[in-house]
Design a protein around this motif. Sequence first.
Motif, PDB file in Angstrom:
ATOM      1  N   ASP A 155      41.895  34.230  25.997  1.00  0.00           N
ATOM      2  CA  ASP A 155      42.133  35.404  25.146  1.00  0.00           C
ATOM      3  C   ASP A 155      41.017  35.597  24.129  1.00  0.00           C
ATOM      4  OD1 ASP A 155      44.445  36.133  26.400  1.00  0.00           O
ATOM      5  OD2 ASP A 155      45.770  35.100  25.023  1.00  0.00           O
ATOM      6  N   ALA A 156      40.374  34.505  23.743  1.00  0.00           N
ATOM      7  CA  ALA A 156      39.312  34.587  22.730  1.00  0.00           C
ATOM      8  C   ALA A 156      37.969  35.008  23.333  1.00  0.00           C
ATOM      9  CB  ALA A 156      39.163  33.246  22.015  1.00  0.00           C
ATOM     10  N   MET A 157      37.853  34.970  24.665  1.00  0.00           N
ATOM     11  CA  MET A 157      36.574  35.303  25.290  1.00  0.00           C
ATOM     12  C   MET A 157      36.326  36.812  25.236  1.00  0.00           C
ATOM     13  SD  MET A 157      36.150  32.825  28.625  1.00  0.00           S
ATOM     14  CE  MET A 157      37.531  33.551  29.498  1.00  0.00           C
ATOM     15  N   PRO A 158      35.091  37.213  24.959  1.00  0.00           N
ATOM     16  CA  PRO A 158      34.755  38.650  24.879  1.00  0.00           C
ATOM     17  C   PRO A 158      34.488  39.258  26.244  1.00  0.00           C
ATOM     18  CG  PRO A 158      32.820  37.360  24.370  1.00  0.00           C
ATOM     19  CD  PRO A 158      33.933  36.366  24.612  1.00  0.00           C
ATOM     20  N   ILE A 159      35.179  38.798  27.260  1.00  0.00           N
ATOM     21  CA  ILE A 159      35.034  39.336  28.608  1.00  0.00           C
ATOM     22  C   ILE A 159      36.423  39.556  29.183  1.00  0.00           C
ATOM     23  CG2 ILE A 159      32.850  38.101  28.966  1.00  0.00           C
ATOM     24  CD1 ILE A 159      34.359  36.177  30.784  1.00  0.00           C
ATOM     25  N   LEU A 160      36.492  40.397  30.208  1.00  0.00           N
ATOM     26  CA  LEU A 160      37.747  40.577  30.929  1.00  0.00           C
ATOM     27  C   LEU A 160      37.910  39.409  31.890  1.00  0.00           C
ATOM     28  CD1 LEU A 160      37.472  44.368  31.836  1.00  0.00           C
ATOM     29  CD2 LEU A 160      38.858  43.360  30.033  1.00  0.00           C
ATOM     30  N   PHE A 161      39.050  38.704  31.775  1.00  0.00           N
ATOM     31  CA  PHE A 161      39.303  37.555  32.653  1.00  0.00           C
ATOM     32  C   PHE A 161      40.699  37.701  33.230  1.00  0.00           C
ATOM     33  CE2 PHE A 161      40.952  33.301  33.498  1.00  0.00           C
ATOM     34  CZ  PHE A 161      39.977  32.837  34.375  1.00  0.00           C
ATOM     35  N   ALA A 162      40.819  37.535  34.543  1.00  0.00           N
ATOM     36  CA  ALA A 162      42.118  37.719  35.186  1.00  0.00           C
ATOM     37  C   ALA A 162      42.263  36.739  36.340  1.00  0.00           C
ATOM     38  CB  ALA A 162      42.265  39.150  35.697  1.00  0.00           C
ATOM     39  N   VAL A 163      43.527  36.472  36.681  1.00  0.00           N
ATOM     40  CA  VAL A 163      43.869  35.709  37.881  1.00  0.00           C
ATOM     41  C   VAL A 163      44.630  36.669  38.796  1.00  0.00           C
ATOM     42  CG1 VAL A 163      45.032  33.696  38.826  1.00  0.00           C
ATOM     43  CG2 VAL A 163      44.024  33.585  36.543  1.00  0.00           C
ATOM     44  N   VAL A 164      44.160  36.802  40.027  1.00  0.00           N
ATOM     45  CA  VAL A 164      44.728  37.764  40.969  1.00  0.00           C
ATOM     46  C   VAL A 164      45.209  37.011  42.202  1.00  0.00           C
ATOM     47  CG1 VAL A 164      44.275  39.877  42.285  1.00  0.00           C
ATOM     48  CG2 VAL A 164      43.046  39.457  40.136  1.00  0.00           C
ATOM     49  N   ASP A 165      46.412  37.379  42.710  1.00  0.00           N
ATOM     50  CA  ASP A 165      46.910  36.693  43.902  1.00  0.00           C
ATOM     51  C   ASP A 165      46.295  37.296  45.161  1.00  0.00           C
ATOM     52  OD1 ASP A 165      48.256  39.036  44.533  1.00  0.00           O
ATOM     53  OD2 ASP A 165      50.211  38.330  43.847  1.00  0.00           O
ATOM     54  N   ALA A 166      46.657  36.726  46.302  1.00  0.00           N
ATOM     55  CA  ALA A 166      46.046  37.139  47.569  1.00  0.00           C
ATOM     56  C   ALA A 166      46.408  38.565  47.952  1.00  0.00           C
ATOM     57  CB  ALA A 166      46.455  36.177  48.688  1.00  0.00           C
ATOM     58  N   LYS A 167      47.460  39.121  47.338  1.00  0.00           N
ATOM     59  CA  LYS A 167      47.864  40.490  47.634  1.00  0.00           C
ATOM     60  C   LYS A 167      47.234  41.493  46.671  1.00  0.00           C
ATOM     61  CE  LYS A 167      52.283  39.155  49.715  1.00  0.00           C
ATOM     62  NZ  LYS A 167      53.761  39.310  49.648  1.00  0.00           N
ATOM     63  N   GLY A 168      46.355  41.025  45.827  1.00  0.00           N
ATOM     64  CA  GLY A 168      45.662  41.928  44.916  1.00  0.00           C
ATOM     65  C   GLY A 168      46.478  42.316  43.699  1.00  0.00           C
ATOM     66  N   ARG A 169      47.403  41.444  43.283  1.00  0.00           N
ATOM     67  CA  ARG A 169      48.217  41.725  42.097  1.00  0.00           C
ATOM     68  C   ARG A 169      47.864  40.731  40.987  1.00  0.00           C
ATOM     69  NH1 ARG A 169      52.198  45.375  43.052  1.00  0.00           N
ATOM     70  NH2 ARG A 169      52.638  45.856  45.249  1.00  0.00           N
ATOM     71  N   TYR A 170      47.868  41.211  39.755  1.00  0.00           N
ATOM     72  CA  TYR A 170      47.509  40.369  38.624  1.00  0.00           C
ATOM     73  C   TYR A 170      48.601  39.332  38.362  1.00  0.00           C
ATOM     74  CZ  TYR A 170      43.781  43.643  37.393  1.00  0.00           C
ATOM     75  OH  TYR A 170      42.645  44.410  37.403  1.00  0.00           O
ATOM     76  N   GLU A 171      48.177  38.072  38.238  1.00  0.00           N
ATOM     77  CA  GLU A 171      49.071  37.002  37.795  1.00  0.00           C
ATOM     78  C   GLU A 171      48.858  36.691  36.313  1.00  0.00           C
ATOM     79  OE1 GLU A 171      48.710  33.552  40.197  1.00  0.00           O
ATOM     80  OE2 GLU A 171      49.553  34.502  41.991  1.00  0.00           O
ATOM     81  N   TYR A 172      47.663  36.966  35.845  1.00  0.00           N
ATOM     82  CA  TYR A 172      47.348  36.728  34.427  1.00  0.00           C
ATOM     83  C   TYR A 172      46.159  37.599  34.052  1.00  0.00           C
ATOM     84  CZ  TYR A 172      45.222  34.680  30.314  1.00  0.00           C
ATOM     85  OH  TYR A 172      44.667  34.513  29.075  1.00  0.00           O
ATOM     86  N   VAL A 173      46.197  38.163  32.848  1.00  0.00           N
ATOM     87  CA  VAL A 173      45.047  38.846  32.267  1.00  0.00           C
ATOM     88  C   VAL A 173      44.931  38.439  30.807  1.00  0.00           C
ATOM     89  CG1 VAL A 173      45.215  40.841  33.815  1.00  0.00           C
ATOM     90  CG2 VAL A 173      46.402  40.893  31.617  1.00  0.00           C
ATOM     91  N   ASN A 174      43.715  38.385  30.296  1.00  0.00           N
ATOM     92  CA  ASN A 174      43.544  37.999  28.896  1.00  0.00           C
ATOM     93  C   ASN A 174      43.630  39.226  27.993  1.00  0.00           C
ATOM     94  OD1 ASN A 174      41.098  39.232  29.400  1.00  0.00           O
ATOM     95  ND2 ASN A 174      39.853  37.609  28.527  1.00  0.00           N
ATOM     96  N   GLU A 175      43.507  38.968  26.682  1.00  0.00           N
ATOM     97  CA  GLU A 175      43.692  40.026  25.690  1.00  0.00           C
ATOM     98  C   GLU A 175      42.662  41.141  25.825  1.00  0.00           C
ATOM     99  OE1 GLU A 175      45.697  41.031  23.035  1.00  0.00           O
ATOM    100  OE2 GLU A 175      47.139  39.784  24.092  1.00  0.00           O
ATOM    101  N   ALA A 176      41.515  40.827  26.419  1.00  0.00           N
ATOM    102  CA  ALA A 176      40.479  41.850  26.564  1.00  0.00           C
ATOM    103  C   ALA A 176      40.937  43.010  27.449  1.00  0.00           C
ATOM    104  CB  ALA A 176      39.198  41.226  27.132  1.00  0.00           C
ATOM    105  N   TYR A 177      42.001  42.792  28.233  1.00  0.00           N
ATOM    106  CA  TYR A 177      42.530  43.847  29.094  1.00  0.00           C
ATOM    107  C   TYR A 177      43.393  44.852  28.323  1.00  0.00           C
ATOM    108  CZ  TYR A 177      41.135  42.376  33.781  1.00  0.00           C
ATOM    109  OH  TYR A 177      40.418  42.105  34.912  1.00  0.00           O
ATOM    110  N   ARG A 178      43.553  44.644  27.022  1.00  0.00           N
ATOM    111  CA  ARG A 178      44.447  45.521  26.266  1.00  0.00           C
ATOM    112  C   ARG A 178      43.997  46.984  26.336  1.00  0.00           C
ATOM    113  NH1 ARG A 178      48.672  44.697  23.318  1.00  0.00           N
ATOM    114  NH2 ARG A 178      48.440  42.423  23.455  1.00  0.00           N
TER     115      ARG A 178
END
Length: 587
Positions: A155-178
């Motif tokens: 969440d503190a990183m100044p980049i967009l960071f996400a975890v995506v499953d094999a079906k292309g759905r977000y499992e996690y996104v950081n605060e930068a995605y707000r």
Amino acid sequence: MALDELARCLNVRFVKLLELSADKTHFVLRAGRGWRPGLVGHTTIPSSSGSQAGYSLKTSETVIVKDIASEDRFEPPSLLIEHGIQCGASVIVGPVSDPWGVLGIHESDRERCSFSTYDVDFVRSVANILWLFLRNQKARRETERERQALRSFADAMPILFAVVDAKGRYEYVNEAYRGYGDPARLIGRRVADVAGEEVYRTAQPHIRKVLSGETTRFETKLTSGSSAGRDVLVTYAPRWGEGDAPDGFYAAIVDITDQKQLQRDIAERTRHYQAIADSIPYGVWTCDAEGRLTYVSESFLNLVGMTFNQAREFGWIRSLLPDEVEDTRRAWEAYVRDRGNWEREHRFIGRDGRTYDILAIARPVIDENGDLASYVGLNLDITERKKKEELLQLVTRELDHRVKNLFALVLTITRMASRSAKTVEEFRRALDGRLRALAGAHESIAAKEWQGMSLRHLFESELEPYAGGPAKIDLSGPDLHIAAHAIQPLVLAAHELATNAAKYGALACGGGTLRVEWSRTPSGGLTVRWIETGVEGLKPPTSTGFGTRVIEQVLVMQLNAQIDMNFRHGGLQLEIVLPSDVLEASE
């Protein structure tokens, strides 16, 4: 529920689960059945052999009491006496070498005081099940703590960071995605729905690559809300599950709008150069409609050491590096044939033997009848620019390596601190000084443009707060410079040694002396000796402290060091032997 089942199956009214305290001095009643209200969570029992639970701990065996009144192995604790307990059995929960606690069954009715071998085996089985549950619960808590720490970091990183499953759905996104909405509401949504179909079409080939196990990078443009599109660099890395193929991927998106704008600015400046080419005395040239040289600036001829007659009729091509000659000849002939625009980078060998990078730009000149009349070109010396680009690439790779090492270092001390700290405040104190030391080292390295640091300056900086204090500080050794990659681990080690010395060692007493010596090893490495003397009443530690673990693990893991530490009369004696790569190559 397990204790209820145990009481029901064995037909006993009292069951207790005791947890051994961290210092192993007493038990705490963590759960129970039959006891008066308010005792669970508050009642303590000594862990000495004077109690039934303590006796179980001492003997590492199941302890059965048939008649507590005639028991002579231990004294019954007040908990049992106050409830009129007549008999019972206790078994250890967890491994004998490192027990979690004790499980006990008790009865106040003498007629029920008959425990068979089956009963005892059943209690042991329940204790084993409880241990497995407790161990798994502890592992889940530790895993969740680490997960929360990683999420906070992401969440503190100044980049967009996400975890995506094999079906292309977000499992996690950081605060930068707000900028795309509440991060919690983005979980479960498709990448295409959040980023847009156009971006998703660009990303699809790379998603297929990453789900086949290949890390991939690409550039695209993202829009968020009403804001203008931003140029981004996207990196996909596979997330490996239990199978042979990735079960998802990690996505890191870095805003490179400024860098792309810089590239566009450079392209615009290049067009400006074309417009004023005839006013530049260096590198202007012209060719006829067949591509033969008709003019070239003296500055170019001086550069390659040719006369004009030598340079014309493709003579200039001989000044190129040999591996570029034929390729350039074919490209130029195709350019003349197609009457297009020429823009190509060359490497010329100058009359001084040096290699010069030249950007050659040419445009066709069309006469009033629409026929090709000639070509006008401009050579720009981009040697320094290429050197800077190479330097920038080198610095970028070096910075990437250093940041990864720093993250690994921070993660190591964070994990160590979280395992040893008992409270949040203790955890904060354990990290604060060490992170400050790492930050100072990072600032020093950056200020020197990622060059090395004097070993003397390193120790002087860490020991400066103690200069002028009651202890004497002596530094001695040759003028050696530490390589950039070794500075942060050594600064952290020096910080730990100085902090411990200020608390317990030579820097804490008036008669103390701290001597730091260093020298080259016969193999070209480095030996550092930290010698404390004059410490009265020093007792060697009975266990390895957090600071000592930091020194040992960081230096060994990061620098492949060899460490010899002992506590002689009068103070700590430490020798660190480091390989030759910790010193700058010029040393």
